[in-house]
Structures are given as C-alpha cells and as structure tokens.
Design a protein around this motif. Structure first.
Motif, PDB file in Angstrom:
ATOM      1  N   MET A  32       0.805  -1.221   0.000  1.00 22.62           N
ATOM      2  CA  MET A  32       0.000   0.000   0.000  1.00 22.62           C
ATOM      3  C   MET A  32       0.836   1.269   0.000  1.00 22.62           C
ATOM      4  N   TYR A  33       2.126   1.151   0.272  1.00 26.37           N
ATOM      5  CA  TYR A  33       2.949   2.341   0.478  1.00 26.37           C
ATOM      6  C   TYR A  33       3.160   3.181  -0.785  1.00 26.37           C
ATOM      7  N   PRO A  34       3.725   2.649  -1.854  1.00 25.17           N
ATOM      8  CA  PRO A  34       4.000   3.506  -3.021  1.00 25.17           C
ATOM      9  C   PRO A  34       2.760   3.903  -3.804  1.00 25.17           C
ATOM     10  N   THR A  35       1.696   3.092  -3.738  1.00 23.55           N
ATOM     11  CA  THR A  35       0.514   3.374  -4.540  1.00 23.55           C
ATOM     12  C   THR A  35      -0.274   4.565  -4.028  1.00 23.55           C
ATOM     13  N   MET A  36      -0.343   4.754  -2.704  1.00 26.34           N
ATOM     14  CA  MET A  36      -1.135   5.849  -2.167  1.00 26.34           C
ATOM     15  C   MET A  36      -0.524   6.508  -0.934  1.00 26.34           C
ATOM     16  N   LEU A  37      -0.074   5.713   0.035  1.00 22.24           N
ATOM     17  CA  LEU A  37       0.353   6.298   1.305  1.00 22.24           C
ATOM     18  C   LEU A  37       1.616   7.151   1.183  1.00 22.24           C
ATOM     19  N   MET A  38       2.575   6.723   0.387  1.00 21.87           N
ATOM     20  CA  MET A  38       3.807   7.489   0.265  1.00 21.87           C
ATOM     21  C   MET A  38       3.563   8.899  -0.281  1.00 21.87           C
ATOM     22  N   PRO A  39       2.865   9.056  -1.418  1.00 23.05           N
ATOM     23  CA  PRO A  39       2.605  10.419  -1.891  1.00 23.05           C
ATOM     24  C   PRO A  39       1.746  11.233  -0.932  1.00 23.05           C
ATOM     25  N   LEU A  40       0.827  10.582  -0.224  1.00 21.60           N
ATOM     26  CA  LEU A  40       0.005  11.298   0.742  1.00 21.60           C
ATOM     27  C   LEU A  40       0.826  11.762   1.936  1.00 21.60           C
ATOM     28  N   ALA A  54      -2.158  11.873  -6.820  1.00 22.78           N
ATOM     29  CA  ALA A  54      -1.769  10.522  -6.408  1.00 22.78           C
ATOM     30  C   ALA A  54      -2.781   9.463  -6.833  1.00 22.78           C
ATOM     31  N   ALA A  55      -4.049   9.852  -6.917  1.00 26.54           N
ATOM     32  CA  ALA A  55      -5.115   8.869  -7.153  1.00 26.54           C
ATOM     33  C   ALA A  55      -4.914   8.024  -8.414  1.00 26.54           C
ATOM     34  N   PRO A  56      -4.605   8.624  -9.575  1.00 25.57           N
ATOM     35  CA  PRO A  56      -4.486   7.790 -10.790  1.00 25.57           C
ATOM     36  C   PRO A  56      -3.095   7.224 -11.027  1.00 25.57           C
ATOM     37  N   ALA A  57      -2.201   7.321 -10.051  1.00 30.63           N
ATOM     38  CA  ALA A  57      -0.804   6.934 -10.273  1.00 30.63           C
ATOM     39  C   ALA A  57      -0.647   5.468 -10.663  1.00 30.63           C
ATOM     40  N   ILE A  58      -1.431   4.586 -10.047  1.00 33.95           N
ATOM     41  CA  ILE A  58      -1.291   3.160 -10.317  1.00 33.95           C
ATOM     42  C   ILE A  58      -1.650   2.843 -11.768  1.00 33.95           C
ATOM     43  N   PHE A  59      -2.583   3.604 -12.338  1.00 28.77           N
ATOM     44  CA  PHE A  59      -2.964   3.378 -13.737  1.00 28.77           C
ATOM     45  C   PHE A  59      -1.861   3.881 -14.674  1.00 28.77           C
ATOM     46  N   ALA A 112       1.248   3.981 -13.960  1.00 28.02           N
ATOM     47  CA  ALA A 112       2.408   3.095 -13.817  1.00 28.02           C
ATOM     48  C   ALA A 112       2.343   1.925 -14.780  1.00 28.02           C
ATOM     49  N   ASN A 113       1.138   1.545 -15.179  1.00 25.49           N
ATOM     50  CA  ASN A 113       0.968   0.433 -16.118  1.00 25.49           C
ATOM     51  C   ASN A 113       1.064   0.869 -17.572  1.00 25.49           C
ATOM     52  N   SER A 114       1.176   2.172 -17.799  1.00 24.78           N
ATOM     53  CA  SER A 114       1.271   2.682 -19.161  1.00 24.78           C
ATOM     54  C   SER A 114       2.717   2.628 -19.648  1.00 24.78           C
ATOM     55  N   GLU A 115       2.888   2.432 -20.931  1.00 26.10           N
ATOM     56  CA  GLU A 115       4.238   2.348 -21.496  1.00 26.10           C
ATOM     57  C   GLU A 115       4.897   3.716 -21.638  1.00 26.10           C
ATOM     58  N   LYS A 116       4.096   4.778 -21.823  1.00 28.06           N
ATOM     59  CA  LYS A 116       4.665   6.101 -22.078  1.00 28.06           C
ATOM     60  C   LYS A 116       4.190   7.172 -21.098  1.00 28.06           C
ATOM     61  N   LEU A 117       2.990   7.038 -20.554  1.00 27.72           N
ATOM     62  CA  LEU A 117       2.416   8.084 -19.709  1.00 27.72           C
ATOM     63  C   LEU A 117       3.249   8.352 -18.474  1.00 27.72           C
ATOM     64  N   TRP A 118       3.900   7.322 -17.936  1.00 27.87           N
ATOM     65  CA  TRP A 118       4.670   7.474 -16.700  1.00 27.87           C
ATOM     66  C   TRP A 118       5.810   8.483 -16.857  1.00 27.87           C
ATOM     67  N   ILE A 119       6.306   8.671 -18.065  1.00 22.25           N
ATOM     68  CA  ILE A 119       7.430   9.586 -18.290  1.00 22.25           C
ATOM     69  C   ILE A 119       7.047  11.017 -17.914  1.00 22.25           C
ATOM     70  N   PHE A 120       5.808  11.392 -18.216  1.00 22.77           N
ATOM     71  CA  PHE A 120       5.368  12.765 -18.004  1.00 22.77           C
ATOM     72  C   PHE A 120       4.635  12.953 -16.678  1.00 22.77           C
ATOM     73  N   TYR A 121       4.492  11.882 -15.922  1.00 24.31           N
ATOM     74  CA  TYR A 121       3.672  11.928 -14.709  1.00 24.31           C
ATOM     75  C   TYR A 121       4.459  11.260 -13.582  1.00 24.31           C
ATOM     76  N   ILE A 155       6.114   3.780  -7.413  1.00 27.87           N
ATOM     77  CA  ILE A 155       5.431   2.494  -7.618  1.00 27.87           C
ATOM     78  C   ILE A 155       6.320   1.568  -8.431  1.00 27.87           C
ATOM     79  N   THR A 156       6.854   2.079  -9.530  1.00 28.93           N
ATOM     80  CA  THR A 156       7.709   1.247 -10.370  1.00 28.93           C
ATOM     81  C   THR A 156       8.991   0.843  -9.640  1.00 28.93           C
ATOM     82  N   THR A 157       9.483   1.706  -8.763  1.00 29.14           N
ATOM     83  CA  THR A 157      10.702   1.386  -8.008  1.00 29.14           C
ATOM     84  C   THR A 157      10.476   0.218  -7.063  1.00 29.14           C
TER      85      THR A 157
END
Length: 230
Positions: A46-54, A166-171, A173-182, A188-190
């Motif tokens: 639960m840490y990188p997906t929501m709690l860490m950014p919060l 923070a809310a849409p971060a998990i989505f 993270a699954n993108s091939e290109k969107l994560w670069i700009f966000y 999460i990926t780390t």
C-alpha cells in the motif's frame, strides 16, 4: 510532523507482518518466492501506490503552514538570512522527513523478518536499496508539493492537489509512455520492479526524476525570491 513520518510506516510494517504470519503456512506455503520477498511485498503493497505520496503531501504542507499563518514569513525574514537560505533549509528538512519515513519502513520490515524468523538471508539490497532508489524516484513529487505548499497560504490547496495527483498513479504506472510525463508512478515502479518486470523502467526514470527535481526547485526558488511578502 515527525510522528506522521514514523507512525505511518510502522502501521504498514505491523499490518504486513500480521498478513505474513496469518498466511505463512497456507497461502504462502507453496510460493516460489522466498519468505523475505513475501514479507517485503506485504509491508510495501500500500505504500507507493497511495500512502507514500500522501505522507509527502501532508508533511510538506504542515512544514509550510508554520510560516504561512499569522505572518510567519515576515517574522522569519527579519532575521539575518536570505530567502534562498530559508528556502533551501526548508527543503532539506522536507527531504529528511521523507527519508525518515522510508528508513522506518525499510528498517521495520527488516526487523519484522528477524522477529518472525523469515527463512534465508535478509535481502539488504532489496529492503534498503529500494528505499534509497524510491527516495530518488520521489524527488519530483517532493519538489511539486514543496512549491505548491510554499506558494499557497491555504493548506487545503496543496493537500487537495496532492491527493488528486496521487489517485491515478497506479494506472499511469501500467502505461508504457504516460509514466514519463507523470512522476507519481515513479515510486510504484521502483518498489514493484523486483517482482513485476513490467514496472522496471531502468535508470532512465531516475535520471528524469533528478532532472525534474532540479527544474521545479529552480522555478520555485526564483518565484519565492521575487514574491511580495508584505
């Protein structure tokens, strides 16, 4: 602020260790992963997906609120210090609080493995190394929340934006290109890269993180120096 940095990761460790012990002889018994890897995943899920950014959002917002209320900036800047020195000092404190948060989580997970007698040798590279990389990955988030918190005197603005980002971060993270700009998916990926190959973005992500941090903080410092504090 320190109690937030300490208690949140301790809660995750207790929850993760509890799950590990509860399912150790059932669900996890046939797993090909080591017990240390299972414990790591249970504590970090639960840490990188929501709690860490919060946590980053709340810590920095509270740090800025000290001077954002009751004319605190005017009083602070009456001392023989420059605006740049004040800004950098506040940034160092913010980074230290985030590092403390991650250190408690990594150290608590390590202690939890020792206490429960997790089989095998403790993976220090996984537990401590990933925490260090996660801090680098979180630098753009720290920078953005820092600039927002010190730009707006109302604490609700950086808190609302931090939660919204923070809310849409998990989505992302699954993108091939969107994560670069966000940058919110970076932590999460780390944390998940060792067990899920699709999250492994390589060294490029950390280079982007550091670059974004420098750009954002340079912009924030320039704006802070030119701001009217009257």
């Amino acid at each position: 602020m320190i109690w937030i940095a300490v208690l949140v990761p301790l809660f995750l460790v207790v929850q993760g260790v509890g799950n590990f012990l509860r399912y150790r002889d059932t669900v996890f018994a046939g797993s090909t992963r080591t017990e240390w890897e299972i414990l790591y995943e249970q504590c970090m899920f639960m840490y990188p997906t929501m709690l860490m950014p919060l946590v980053i959002t709340v810590l920095i917002a509270l740090l800025a609120r000290v001077e954002n209320v009751h004319g605190g900036w005017k009083q602070l800047l009456t001392f023989p210090v420059t605006r740049g020195q004040v800004y950098v000092a506040k940034l160092v404190i913010a980074c230290m609080l985030v590092l403390l948060n991650m250190a408690v989580l990594s150290g608590g997970t390590l202690a939890g493995g020792w206490i429960t007698g997790a089989e095998g040798q403790a993976p220090y590279g996984l537990l401590l190394g990933r925490g260090a990389l996660a801090f680098v990955a979180a630098l753009p988030i720290i920078a953005i929340q820092f600039v927002l918190s010190f730009r707006f005197s109302h604490i609700g603005i950086p808190l609302t934006l931090g939660v919204g980002f923070a809310a849409p971060a998990i989505f992302a993270a699954n993108s091939e290109k969107l994560w670069i700009f966000y940058p919110w998916p970076y932590p999460i990926t780390t944390f998940f890269a060792p067990s899920m190959e699709r999250f492994d973005k390589g060294l490029l992500m950390y280079g982007i993180a550091v670059t974004l941090f420098v750009i954002i903080m340079t912009f924030g410092l320039r704006e802070f120096k030119n701001r009217d504090m009257t």
